[in-house]
Each structure stands twice: as structure tokens, then as C-alpha cells.
Scaffold this motif. Structure first.
Motif, short mmCIF file in Angstrom:
data_model
loop_
_atom_site.label_atom_id
_atom_site.label_comp_id
_atom_site.label_asym_id
_atom_site.label_seq_id
_atom_site.Cartn_x
_atom_site.Cartn_y
_atom_site.Cartn_z
N GLU A 243 0.87 -1.19 0.00
CA GLU A 243 0.00 0.00 0.00
C GLU A 243 0.90 1.23 0.00
OE1 GLU A 243 -2.64 -0.32 3.46
OE2 GLU A 243 -2.15 -2.44 3.46
N HIS A 370 2.89 0.10 3.56
CA HIS A 370 2.56 -1.13 4.27
C HIS A 370 2.72 -2.30 3.31
CE1 HIS A 370 -0.14 1.26 7.28
NE2 HIS A 370 1.15 1.56 7.34
N ARG A 486 -2.93 -0.16 14.50
CA ARG A 486 -2.19 0.65 13.53
C ARG A 486 -0.77 0.95 13.99
NH1 ARG A 486 -3.63 1.04 8.34
NH2 ARG A 486 -5.74 0.30 8.29
N GLU A 498 1.49 -7.92 7.76
CA GLU A 498 1.64 -6.59 7.16
C GLU A 498 2.84 -5.91 7.83
OE1 GLU A 498 -2.06 -4.47 7.13
OE2 GLU A 498 -1.11 -2.56 6.69
MG MG Z 1 -2.85 -1.78 5.53
#
Ligand code: MG
Ligand code: ADP
Length: 747
Positions: A243, A370, A486, A498
Motif C-alpha cells: 500500500e 505497508h 495501527r 503486514e
Molecule cells: Mg494496511
């Protein structure tokens, strides 16, 4: 001053800037936004639907199937799909078909595209035309030209692998990543993804180790699959879905900021009255000009068969994200380079500049990339998908445990592969994710591992059926981790991991190489153990697995952390657990010198000692160069833009004061005093920065990097503090740099 829009180049650079620079850039940007009209005819997706465009510019399997003799096509496919060795005798036929296909699409040249250690994309173009000896020319593209190129790559960093007198570097066709057509208003070019190696066969690039690491992972995972009775041998690939976060700002501002232009980030700029505190940008409506740009970016990427899926506003004002559907790691890596290039190229057409720097603006969120990672095969699907049945769960838990072990064992390496001068402003600064590598598993999965860990000690008293807790009696695991975190640098997100510490401007190759290799090592470890403990008897697998999982989670469970990675408490806790916390690049890069890391890469044939050493040298050098450029820019901007503005304003205030005094009026000199103080501080801090920058004679590159980190960077911050203070006092019409408020909110 007119509000008409120019491209702003007249205000480029420190020397050309005048007192009105900021004003004119601001007016030009406002005009660009308010008068925004697409410069090219609007894209019409009804004429050519996206599905029709998709992959139209790649020499895809479908194109090959149509254009290649059956046996040649089969041979190429075998290499792509099973990782079999490429048969060089087919090259001439493939090259000829590729050339015809490209020329039909307007290509005049072909280019070997490669990925040197600068982290950028490089390409060398050659014409298809060759003189025919009779004064004419023919088009020509041989198998040899397809397979191998020889760019004079002596100016690319090689970290001493290759001296300039032995400058030979070869580009070698990567058949697993399709050739494509790159469009330009004046023609097209056939681009061929290649690996870049020295004449001794050492990798001078980022692609070669990715391919080697994928091969290593496949080999080890096959052993685990075999233990579970899957012997079809279907190629296991690592998969990646990166991402990309980025900023878009008006080009007028970009050219009026020598820091953005040369360093990719602002070295000055007071915090605007309004930042991201209202969280009103995240997932908000996308501004029209930005959306128009995104649509064209996506259209270009579709043509290249890059499966762009998601777009949205990010947290910071003027920050956005683009994400594709995942692909095999090698393709995802090539495609990620195209995404960055395309964003930059297309943004210009819309009067904007795309910033992929990790921290273009202090005080608002930075940009990461990410990196979603998993592994799978055509027959097994995604191997990190927990699945619905206990049998799948067992395989999943084993591979998941292998990842946990790998991340714990090689946390230093994972930190090192995301260490850059620009990413230091995210990691280790006061921003998530932190520099401490840890894994977020989510409550449910953590609970499962907790049970596995506990079960061993209590196993004797447990009834037989529950002995296998964590394997046979496991409930179906959640496909979607309900909760999110996060702040974690490495999070399990339902069916993949991730890696969030990767920087927005970085190539994902380094992180992919690290993940593939450390996980190959762990999978090797678990496979070796299970092969030994079961001794070919499948009925022993469950028991052996239980024991192994328990052992791994006991030894490596410290890496799991589900809380707030940003908090002070975690930093303390992590220290107690013995986790590394390497806040800066010079500290982090030393992991590349670890004996264990060296052995890891050698053992799995991913990087030789020399290749690894060269990478350390190159990355340390890149760090020093980046900080040096920023420091020089800081001095230049402080002296030639900010100091003059402050003095001009002081002068205006002084003459106003003198005039008022002549009229018998009072004039409060408080502002004059404050500005004088800040000017003094600006001058002193600039001088100090210059002194630090001028220091020489370090023992080695590492020592120099530490000096840049410990002395030069803080000295730059001091200059900025004085300058940002002045921004709050100097008259707006005299301030030479577009402000944060303008850059972030005029769009
Ligand atoms: Mg993500
Ligand atoms: P979020 O913002 O919730 O993290 P996004 O949809 O923005 O989710 O991005 C998720 C990314 O993860 C996508 O690029 C997606 O393709 C990728 N992804 C999904 N499954 C896998 C997988 N098995 N391997 C690698 N990447 C994956």
C-alpha cells in the motif's frame, strides 16, 4: 502581481527567490486550483472500459500463447509457473514475436529495465533499427539482445564489488515478469524487466536477491507441505501487496521550495494553525483535481496489468493512498516501481507534484508503504489463511509459528532493511510504527498460542482429547482479525502479515528479501525438526507439532505485542523483554554485519558475504549523502532566503519606529527585540551546522554516519527551530517560502 498560473520555474532555487516568491507561488496555486481544467481531453471509460484496457500493454501469457509456437510457449510457461530453468534456445523466437508485437504498438526502441541499489528504476534504451549495409535499415531484435544487455553501469553503486576499471555489468532477462510497452507522447518503448549483475555474477541490483530468496522459500516450504501429505510440488511463491502512501501538492509550491525540490521534504515550516487534528481528511471526499489525477494514474497502470484496487485519502491533509491486489513478490516489486513512477509522471500533467518522501511535512503524518506479505501456491492457495478445518489450522499454526520465530530471531535485520535517512523521521521519531520490531497477532490468535504454550506443562493431567489443544480441537480461526492495531510494525491481518515499517519512497525489494529469507530459515528449522521427530511416520506428526509449537512460542513469544506500540510503557516493556530498539539508521544498519545475518544469506544462496558487505557500505553512504545534502540546503535556505526576509522586516519595523518617533509617537519595540533574538539564534545555529558539516577525518564510513546522525541532524533541527520561530513574526508578504498552510490546504 498577477494571479496567472505559470509553472513557477522562475522562482526555482534559493538564489532566484525574491520577497514576492511566496506570494506569487501562492497566487499561482490558488489560480491553478480554482481554474482547474483538465489539460488533456477527459478520459472516457465508456469508450474503452477499464477491463478492456487491462494488460493491453503487456506481453502477457495470453499474448504469448497467441503468438508463440506451442512448444516455445509451453517452455516459457514452465519457467514462469514452476521456476524451471529457462531454455535459452527459445530466446530468438520469443524475441522476434516480442519485437513484432511491440512495433505494432508503435515501439521504436527496447529497454532493459533494472533496479540498481539506489532503489530507483534504471533503463537503457536501444533502437530496433540496424543499418542494412545498403543505406537502408532493418528492425532487429535477437534472442541475445532479449536475454542479455550490457549497460555501462559503472556509475551505479556497487559497494566495491566492481571497480570502475572492471565496469562490466550485465542485465539479464527476467522471464517471470512480463515485458511491457511504455507510452510516451512521441512513441513507445518495449521495456524488459531484467536482473543486473557484475561480470563475476554478483548481484548489483535489488531484483536478483528477490528471485533468489523466493527460490529459497519455495524449497523449504515444500518440505513442510510434504509432511502434511501435499506432494504435488506446485511452486510456492511469496506474495506481496504494497500500500503506497503519498502526498500531492500544487507544483507552484514545489518549485518555490528548494528543500522539497532537492531533498523531497520540507526542512523548514512552522506548524499551521490547523493540521490533521480534526481527522477530517482521512477517507474524506477526494478533491476533484486529485481524483482526476488518480483516475489517469490507475488507467495507465491498468494498461500495464497492474491490479490497482484501492484509493483513498490518508490521515494528513494532502495525503493519499493507492493499493493493488497482491501478486507474487517479484512482480509486486516491479509493479511497485511502476506505481511510484506513474504517480510522479501523471501528477505533473495535473499541475501537481507527488511526494513519496517518508516525512515531507513535520507535524503531520508521514508516509509508509505497508507491505502485506504471505505465501501460497496454485494448489494450496494462501498458506497463511487459517482455513476452516483443524488440519489446515495445524499447517497454518506451524507456518505462523515459523514467522514468529523468524521475526524474533532476525528483528535486527528487519529493522535494518527499513533504515534510511528519510524513514528515521517515522521510525524512532514520535510516530507509529516504532523502531522496535514486534508482532501483533490479535486477541484470538494470541489466545490460541497462549493455550499451546500452557498445554505442555499441564499435559499430564489433561484428558487425552485435549492434549492436542491448538491443533485438532481448535475452533475455526477468524479470517478477519476483528481488531486492528495501527501502531504495530508487523501485524497479522487475518490471512497475511503486514510489515508497516517500510518507508514510502523505498523499494520493497529489501524488505521482501529479508522476509522471504528469514522465513525460509525458520521453515527449514521446523521442517528439519518434524522430519526427525516423525521419522516418516505421519501418525507422529500431531504430537511432534504440539511440542515444537510450544517450544517456539515459549522461546520467541516475547516478540508478540498487541498493545499500543507508540506508548512509553511499551518501550520500557520491550527493553525488559530484550527486544532491540534501534532508533536511527546508523544504529540499525549494523545488523547487516551480524554473523548470523551473514550466515543466513550465505546458507540460502541469497547474498554472498561480499554482496552483503557491499550493501552495508552503500546504505551507510546513502545515509551520509542524504543528510549532507539536507544540511547544505538548510544552510543555503537559512542564509539566502530566511535571513534576508527577517532583516528586511526588521528594517521596515525600524524605519516605522523612527518615523513614529519623529512624529512624537510611541513605538513598542517588543517585536523588533524578539525578531533580533531569533535572527541571532538563526545565525549562530547556521554557523554551528556548518562547523559540524565541515568535520572530516572519520575512522570509517560508520563513524561518519554516526557523526551525521548525532551532530549534523540535531544542528539542522536547531536552525529550523529559529527559522520556524521567525515565520511567526515576519510579515507574510515578505516570507520567502510557501507555508505549510498553503501547501497542505490549497488543492
Ligand atoms: Mg494496511
Ligand atoms: P488495509 O488498509 O486494511 O490494510 P488495503 O485494502 O488497503 O487494506 O490493503 C490490503 C493489501 O493487502 C492489498 O494490497 C491486498 O492485495 C494485500 N493482500 C491481501 N491478501 C494478501 C496476500 N495473501 N498476500 C499478500 N498481500 C495480500
Amino acid at each position: 502581481m498577477s494571479g496567472s498560473s505559470t509553472n513557477g520555474t522562475s522562482t526555482t532555487g534559493a538564489t532566484g527567490a525574491t520577497a514576492s516568491t511566496a506570494g506569487s507561488a501562492r497566487l499561482a496555486a490558488i489560480s491553478a486550483v480554482t481554474n482547474y481544467k483538465p489539460s488533456a481531453p477527459a478520459l472516457d471509460f465508456t469508450k474503452t472500459p477499464a477491463a478492456e484496457l487491462y494488460a493491453s500493454n503487456i506481453f502477457s501469457k495470453a499474448v504469448m500463447k497467441e503468438r508463440l509456437p506451442k512448444n516455445v510457449f509451453k517452455s516459457v510457461l514452465k519457467t514462469i509457473e514452476t521456476g524451471a530453468k529457462l531454455d535459452p534456445s527459445i530466446a530468438d523466437i520469443v524475441a522476434s514475436a516480442m519485437k513484432d508485437w511491440a512495433i505494432e504498438r508503435g515501439a521504436t526502441h527496447y529497454a532493459h529495465v533494472f533496479y540498481p541499489l539506489t532503489g530507483q528504476t534504471a533503463e537503457k534504451h536501444d533502437s530496433f533499427l540496424a543499418p542494412d549495409g545498403d543505406g537502408g535499415a532493418v528492425t532487429e531484435f535477437s534472442g541475445r539482445q532479449l536475454i542479455q544487455g550490457e549497460p555501462d553501469g559503472s556509475s551505479f553503486p556497487s559497494g566495491g564489488i566492481r571497480a570502475t576499471f572492471e565496469a562490466r555489468g550485465y542485465t539479464i532477462w527476467d522471464v517471470t515478469s512480463p515485458a511491457y510497452i511504455l507510452e510516451n507522447p512521441n512513441g513507445t518503448t518495449l521495456c524488459i524487466p531484467t536482473a543486473f549483475v557484475s561480470w563475476t555474477g554478483e548481484a548489483l541490483d535489488k531484483k536478483t536477491p528477490v528471485l533468489r530468496s523466493m527460490q529459497a522459500l519455495n524449497k523449504q516450504v515444500q518440505r513442510v507441505l510434504k509432511l502434511f501429505g501435499h506432494t504435488d510440488g506446485a511452486l510456492v511463491s511469496s506474495t506481496a501487496g504494497p500500500e503506497q502512501e503519498y502526498f500531492l501538492i500544487d507544483r507552484n509550491f514545489f518549485f518555490a521550495r528548494p528543500d522539497l525540490l532537492n531533498a523531497g521534504r520540507t526542512l523548514f515550516g512552522a506548524k499551521p494553525p490547523k493540521g490533521q487534528e480534526f481527522e477530517d481528511h482521512y477517507f474524506g471526499a477526494i478533491p476533484e483535481r486529485v481524483l482526476a489525477c488518480m483516475l489517469e494514474v490507475e488507467r495507465e497502470l491498468y494498461k500495464l496489468g497492474i491490479p490497482i484496487k484501492t484509493r483513498h485519502n490518508e490521515v494528513a491533509p494532502a495525503q493519499y493512498e493507492i493499493a493493488p491486489v497482491y501478486e507474487t513478490a517479484n512482480q509486486a516489486n516491479d509493479h511497485q516501481h511502476m506505481v511510484m513512477l506513474t504517480l510522479k509522471r501523471v501528477a505533473e500533467k495535473y499541475g501537481m507534484t507527488c511526494l513519496t518522501h517518508e516525512k515531507p511535512f513535520a507535524g503531520v503524518n508521514g508516509s509508509g508503504k505497508h507491505l502485506n506479505w504471505s505465501m501460497g501456491s496454485a494448489t494450496q492457495g494462501n498458506l497463511l489463511d487459517p482455513g476452516d478445518t483443524p488440519h489446515d489450522n495445524a499447517k497454518f499454526l506451524l507456518l505462523c509459528a515459523a514467522v514468529i520465530r523468524a521475526v524474533d530471531k532476525f528483528q535486527g535485520l528487519l529493522r535494518a532493511v527499513v533504515a534510511t535517512a528519510s524513514n528515521d523521521h517515522r521510525l524512532g521519531a514520535n510516530e507509529a510504527p516504532p523502531a522496535i520490531i514486534s508482532i501483533f497477532l490479535g486477541d484470538q490468535l494470541t489466545d490460541v498460542f497462549e493455550q499451546i504454550k500452557a498445554a505442555g506443562g499441564a499435559s499430564k493431567s489433561l484428558p487425552k482429547g485435549t492434549l492436542t489443544v491448538g491443533v485438532d480441537v481448535l475452533p475455526p480461526l477468524p479470517k478477519d482479525a476483528g481488531d486492528r492495531n495501527r501502531t504495530s510494525p508487523f501485524a497479522f491481518t487475518g490471512n497475511r502479515f503486514e510489515f508497516r515499517a517500510v518507508g514510502a519512497s523505498q523499494s520493497i525489494a529489501g524488505p521482501l528479501v529479508a522476509m522471504n529469507t528469514i522465513i525460509a530459515e525458520s521453515v527449514d528449522y521446523v521442517a528439519t525438526r518434524l522430519e526427525k521427530d516423525t521419522a516418516g511416520d505421519p501418525s507422529k506428526l500431531n504430537g511432534a507439532l504440539q511440542k515444537l509449537l510450544q517450544e517456539i512460542i515459549t522461546q520467541h513469544g516475547r516478540i508478540i505485542f498487541n498493545g499500543d506500540g507508540y506508548s512509553e510503557a511499551w518501550h520500557k516493556e520491550a527493553e525488559k523483554r530484550g527486544l532491540l530498539n534501534r532508533k536511527t539508521t546508523p544504529e540499525a544498519l549494523v545488523a547487516l554485519k551480524d554473523k548470523a545475518v551473514e550466515e543466513l544469506f550465505e546458507k540460502y544462496g541469497v547474498l554472498t558475504k561480499r554482496e552483503l558487505e557491499s550493501r552495508y557500505d552503500i546504505y551507510v553512504e546513502q545515509y551520509c549523502k542524504t543528510v549532507r545534502v539536507e544540511a547544505k540546503l538548510t544552510i543555503e535556505i537559512a542564509r539566502t532566503l530566511i535571513y534576508p526576509a527577517a532583516v528586511r522586516y526588521l528594517n521596515q519595523l525600524a524605519s516605522a519606529g523612527a518615523n513614529l518617533k519623529a512624529l512624537g509617537q510611541n513605538f513598542c519595540t517588543g517585536t523588533i527585540e524578539k525578531i533580533s533574538e531569533l535572527v541571532k539564534s538563526l545565525q549562530e545555529s547556521t554557523a554551528k551546522l556548518e562547523t559540524e558539516l565541515d568535520k572530516h577525518g572519520f575512522a570509517d564510513l560508520t563513524a561518519e554516519a554516526h557523526h551525521f546522525c548525532d551532530a549534523v541532524v540535531p544542528a539542522m533541527v536547531a536552525v529550523r527551530t529559529a527559522a520556524d520561530g521567525l515565520e511567526g513574526y515576519v510579515a507574510d508578504d515578505l516570507w520567502p517560502l510557501p507555508t505549510y498552510q498553503e501547501m497542505l490546504f490549497i488543492k
